[in-house]
Design a protein around this motif. Sequence first.
Motif, PDB file in Angstrom:
ATOM      1  N   LEU A   1       0.987  -1.111  -0.087  1.00  0.00           N
ATOM      2  CA  LEU A   1      -0.009   0.016   0.080  1.00  0.00           C
ATOM      3  C   LEU A   1       0.684   1.220  -0.090  1.00  0.00           C
ATOM      4  N   PHE A   2       1.978   1.363   0.669  1.00  0.00           N
ATOM      5  CA  PHE A   2       2.853   2.518   1.043  1.00  0.00           C
ATOM      6  C   PHE A   2       3.424   2.640  -0.348  1.00  0.00           C
ATOM      7  N   ALA A   3       3.818   1.804  -1.114  1.00  0.00           N
ATOM      8  CA  ALA A   3       4.624   1.704  -2.556  1.00  0.00           C
ATOM      9  C   ALA A   3       3.819   2.270  -3.717  1.00  0.00           C
ATOM     10  N   SER A   4       2.449   2.088  -3.264  1.00  0.00           N
ATOM     11  CA  SER A   4       1.554   1.926  -4.560  1.00  0.00           C
ATOM     12  C   SER A   4       1.398   3.455  -5.104  1.00  0.00           C
ATOM     13  N   GLY A   5       1.759   4.656  -4.197  1.00  0.00           N
ATOM     14  CA  GLY A   5       1.753   5.751  -4.797  1.00  0.00           C
ATOM     15  C   GLY A   5       0.062   6.289  -4.944  1.00  0.00           C
ATOM     16  N   GLU A   6      -0.882   5.546  -4.270  1.00  0.00           N
ATOM     17  CA  GLU A   6      -2.342   5.785  -4.416  1.00  0.00           C
ATOM     18  C   GLU A   6      -2.754   5.944  -2.827  1.00  0.00           C
TER      19      GLU A   6
ATOM     20  N   LYS B   1       3.297   9.955  -2.345  1.00  0.00           N
ATOM     21  CA  LYS B   1       4.187   9.595  -3.381  1.00  0.00           C
ATOM     22  C   LYS B   1       4.747   8.158  -2.957  1.00  0.00           C
ATOM     23  N   PRO B   2       5.001   7.220  -3.756  1.00  0.00           N
ATOM     24  CA  PRO B   2       5.426   5.816  -3.213  1.00  0.00           C
ATOM     25  C   PRO B   2       6.504   5.982  -2.258  1.00  0.00           C
ATOM     26  N   ALA B   3       6.223   5.192  -1.236  1.00  0.00           N
ATOM     27  CA  ALA B   3       7.085   4.974  -0.017  1.00  0.00           C
ATOM     28  C   ALA B   3       7.579   3.413   0.094  1.00  0.00           C
TER      29      ALA B   3
END
Length: 243
Positions: free
Chosen positions: A156-161, A172-174
């Motif tokens: 979820l954190f990496a999704s950019g959504e 922003k993607p983390a």
Amino acid sequence: MSKTARLDKLLGSLGYGSRAQIAQLARLGAITLDGQDLTDASRRIAVTPDLPARMTVDGEPVDPPPGLVILLNKPLGMTCSHKEDGALVYDVLPDRWRRRDPAISTIGRLDKETSGLLLMTDDGDLLHRAISPKKHVPKVYRATLARPLAGTEAALFASGEMLLENDDKPLKPAVMEVLSPTDARLTVTEGRYHMVRRMFAAVGNHVEALHRERFGALTIPDDLPPGAWRRLTPEDVDAIFAA
Ligand code: URA
């Protein structure tokens, strides 16, 4: 070519007093440059980084000219503010530095209950570049959580959504790395209000402890205990943008 400034203006901006007070100091022979008394406060001098090695005021090296960058190993309990009650991050700096103009400000903020790497500067351009989301400067946090990770957070954190409550733009993607069931390392390139705490709150967890380990490629020097600070060299400052 180096910048020049009138002596009274320069020392005034460094917090040494009013123009009249500086003129008085100069007349009394309390200011020297390269071993010579500077008795005329209206004289223009070159403002170079090596000034503290060349100029004295009351027998002490003059404070560093504008262009300061400071790394504080922020302890818990200090607030990133110039005017709130209680312990402030600026309290760790020498008294006179708090009267400087341009003032020293934090590059972004850490919450009162977040510890770790905090940068401060009187260089407005650097400050804006370092916090601009366009520069993608990574900030790395270690979070200790109240509950075990569910396993779905990293995606979820990496999704950019991911949209946090009250925000109108997704994050922003983390990047999240699992360190233990209740410890995570999170790399973000933005600096939104209470961002890391809100990210974990949004997935039903709670951050119990938060520590910033890295800003760009800068880390906290091993010999810098909590509450201690250090001036950064131009090479250190480049490391902010090198990651
Ligand atoms: N995210 C937070 O929630 N708090 C901080 O201090 C820094 C990032």
